[in-house]
Design a protein around this motif. Sequence first.
Motif, PDB file in Angstrom:
ATOM      1  N   GLU A 134       0.811  -1.223   0.000  1.00 27.96           N
ATOM      2  CA  GLU A 134       0.000   0.000   0.000  1.00 27.96           C
ATOM      3  C   GLU A 134       0.839   1.266   0.000  1.00 27.96           C
ATOM      4  N   GLU A 135       2.010   1.210   0.619  1.00 23.00           N
ATOM      5  CA  GLU A 135       2.862   2.398   0.748  1.00 23.00           C
ATOM      6  C   GLU A 135       3.222   3.023  -0.599  1.00 23.00           C
ATOM      7  N   TYR A 136       3.233   2.227  -1.669  1.00 26.83           N
ATOM      8  CA  TYR A 136       3.716   2.728  -2.959  1.00 26.83           C
ATOM      9  C   TYR A 136       2.628   2.826  -4.023  1.00 26.83           C
ATOM     10  N   ILE A 137       1.380   2.585  -3.614  1.00 29.82           N
ATOM     11  CA  ILE A 137       0.271   2.643  -4.569  1.00 29.82           C
ATOM     12  C   ILE A 137       0.108   4.042  -5.156  1.00 29.82           C
ATOM     13  N   ASN A 138       0.259   5.065  -4.331  1.00 26.04           N
ATOM     14  CA  ASN A 138       0.011   6.429  -4.791  1.00 26.04           C
ATOM     15  C   ASN A 138       1.279   7.212  -5.110  1.00 26.04           C
ATOM     16  N   SER A 139       2.434   6.587  -4.946  1.00 25.30           N
ATOM     17  CA  SER A 139       3.680   7.314  -5.191  1.00 25.30           C
ATOM     18  C   SER A 139       4.461   6.709  -6.345  1.00 25.30           C
ATOM     19  N   THR A 140       5.070   5.568  -6.102  1.00 23.06           N
ATOM     20  CA  THR A 140       5.943   4.968  -7.107  1.00 23.06           C
ATOM     21  C   THR A 140       5.174   4.260  -8.222  1.00 23.06           C
ATOM     22  N   LEU A 141       4.102   3.545  -7.879  1.00 29.16           N
ATOM     23  CA  LEU A 141       3.390   2.756  -8.887  1.00 29.16           C
ATOM     24  C   LEU A 141       2.865   3.585 -10.057  1.00 29.16           C
ATOM     25  N   PRO A 142       2.240   4.753  -9.845  1.00 30.03           N
ATOM     26  CA  PRO A 142       1.757   5.524 -11.002  1.00 30.03           C
ATOM     27  C   PRO A 142       2.857   5.868 -12.000  1.00 30.03           C
ATOM     28  N   LYS A 143       4.069   6.132 -11.510  1.00 28.80           N
ATOM     29  CA  LYS A 143       5.177   6.412 -12.422  1.00 28.80           C
ATOM     30  C   LYS A 143       5.493   5.200 -13.279  1.00 28.80           C
ATOM     31  N   LEU A 152      -4.231   9.434  18.137  1.00 26.84           N
ATOM     32  CA  LEU A 152      -4.647   8.315  18.981  1.00 26.84           C
ATOM     33  C   LEU A 152      -3.467   7.469  19.422  1.00 26.84           C
ATOM     34  N   ALA A 153      -2.462   7.345  18.548  1.00 30.46           N
ATOM     35  CA  ALA A 153      -1.341   6.457  18.853  1.00 30.46           C
ATOM     36  C   ALA A 153      -0.135   6.835  17.996  1.00 30.46           C
ATOM     37  N   ILE A 154       0.998   6.235  18.311  1.00 31.26           N
ATOM     38  CA  ILE A 154       2.144   6.277  17.412  1.00 31.26           C
ATOM     39  C   ILE A 154       2.149   4.955  16.659  1.00 31.26           C
ATOM     40  N   ALA A 155       2.883   4.895  15.553  1.00 26.81           N
ATOM     41  CA  ALA A 155       2.893   3.662  14.764  1.00 26.81           C
ATOM     42  C   ALA A 155       4.230   3.481  14.077  1.00 26.81           C
ATOM     43  N   ALA A 156       4.520   2.230  13.739  1.00 27.07           N
ATOM     44  CA  ALA A 156       5.713   1.900  12.971  1.00 27.07           C
ATOM     45  C   ALA A 156       5.373   2.021  11.486  1.00 27.07           C
ATOM     46  N   LEU A 157       6.003   2.987  10.817  1.00 19.82           N
ATOM     47  CA  LEU A 157       5.747   3.231   9.396  1.00 19.82           C
ATOM     48  C   LEU A 157       7.069   3.323   8.648  1.00 19.82           C
ATOM     49  N   THR A 158       7.019   3.094   7.354  1.00 20.42           N
ATOM     50  CA  THR A 158       8.209   3.323   6.551  1.00 20.42           C
ATOM     51  C   THR A 158       8.483   4.816   6.492  1.00 20.42           C
ATOM     52  N   ARG A 159       9.744   5.156   6.463  1.00 20.22           N
ATOM     53  CA  ARG A 159      10.124   6.574   6.452  1.00 20.22           C
ATOM     54  C   ARG A 159       9.524   7.308   5.252  1.00 20.22           C
ATOM     55  N   SER A 160       9.418   6.616   4.119  1.00 21.25           N
ATOM     56  CA  SER A 160       8.898   7.258   2.910  1.00 21.25           C
ATOM     57  C   SER A 160       7.405   7.554   2.996  1.00 21.25           C
ATOM     58  N   SER A 161       6.698   6.947   3.954  1.00 15.31           N
ATOM     59  CA  SER A 161       5.246   7.122   4.021  1.00 15.31           C
ATOM     60  C   SER A 161       4.804   8.022   5.176  1.00 15.31           C
ATOM     61  N   ILE A 162       5.746   8.715   5.822  1.00 15.63           N
ATOM     62  CA  ILE A 162       5.373   9.607   6.920  1.00 15.63           C
ATOM     63  C   ILE A 162       4.472  10.720   6.373  1.00 15.63           C
ATOM     64  N   PRO A 163       3.253  10.861   6.900  1.00 15.00           N
ATOM     65  CA  PRO A 163       2.317  11.856   6.354  1.00 15.00           C
ATOM     66  C   PRO A 163       2.619  13.268   6.836  1.00 15.00           C
TER      67      PRO A 163
END
Length: 295
Positions: free
Chosen positions: A105-114, A233-244
């Motif tokens: 999901e992390e790359y659906i809206n960033s890398t995949l369209p390219k 609500l919480a903190i979460a473990a996310l990939t650095r590239s997906s930090i909103p």
Amino acid sequence: MAGTMLPPLESDLLRTFVAVAESGNFTKAGETVGRTQSAVSMQIKKLEDILGETLFERGSRGVNMTGHGARLLDNARRIVTLLDDTAASIRLPALDGAVRIGISEEYINSTLPKALGAFAAIHPGVEVTVQQGVSMSNLAALDAGEIDIAVVFEPGGHTRNEVLMVDPTVWVTSEQHCAHERRPLPIATYTYLKNGWCDELALKCLKRCGLESRVAYVSSTSSGLIAAVTSGLAIAALTRSSIPAGCRELTAADGYDVIDFSNVVMKTRARGTNPIVKSMSNAIREAFRTPAIPG
């Protein structure tokens, strides 16, 4: 009285400009475009003269784009990509058939369209199907023959698979709500806690940092984790590239470690034998290689 006609922009100048913008260095850009450092410098100077604007600020450690350079970069990339795609579409035989991709999901809206845009420009007759899913489901689908290409996460370190990039997994908090300051620490996790290496590593990281936690949010998707973080609500473990936007990485200064230097890898079912899979793999590989536009 008609105004003076300005010289047209040349594609070679734009290609060199993109190379400099992406490398931040005239010498490295020269290696990319096959020119000497002095030739690259002359080309950038010519482009700046045509536009009447300074595109780069020169420094001892390389170059940084000016505001005018940043404005030009997006269009320059599109022009160069269009020229390359046009040349490829003429030189390469047209392909017909289908290709199925499974991607996190992390790359659906960033890398995949390219990747999809570049592939469609060369092979418009190929039917593309995309399956968004977590790494485990995409790997299972690949093994079952349901997809042809899987772009998935692996724990960092040595791997036999093709690594597209290293995307560290980090703890992320909302800048406004500061959930990381609460005790016990509220965390968001995936629903597959017992089987997910990400959740396992994340919990080990908290233990190593001496932080007591409680599960405040459970989700099967990274977008759910992002919602938990942005809402405070919480903190979460996310990939650095997906930090909103509005959120930040929790670093050593906050008392947190990097959870894992995750590998983003690509696996295929018919490596080197299926021309459609090979072409799509090349498009995905190039999309990950192209850096994000500087903000």
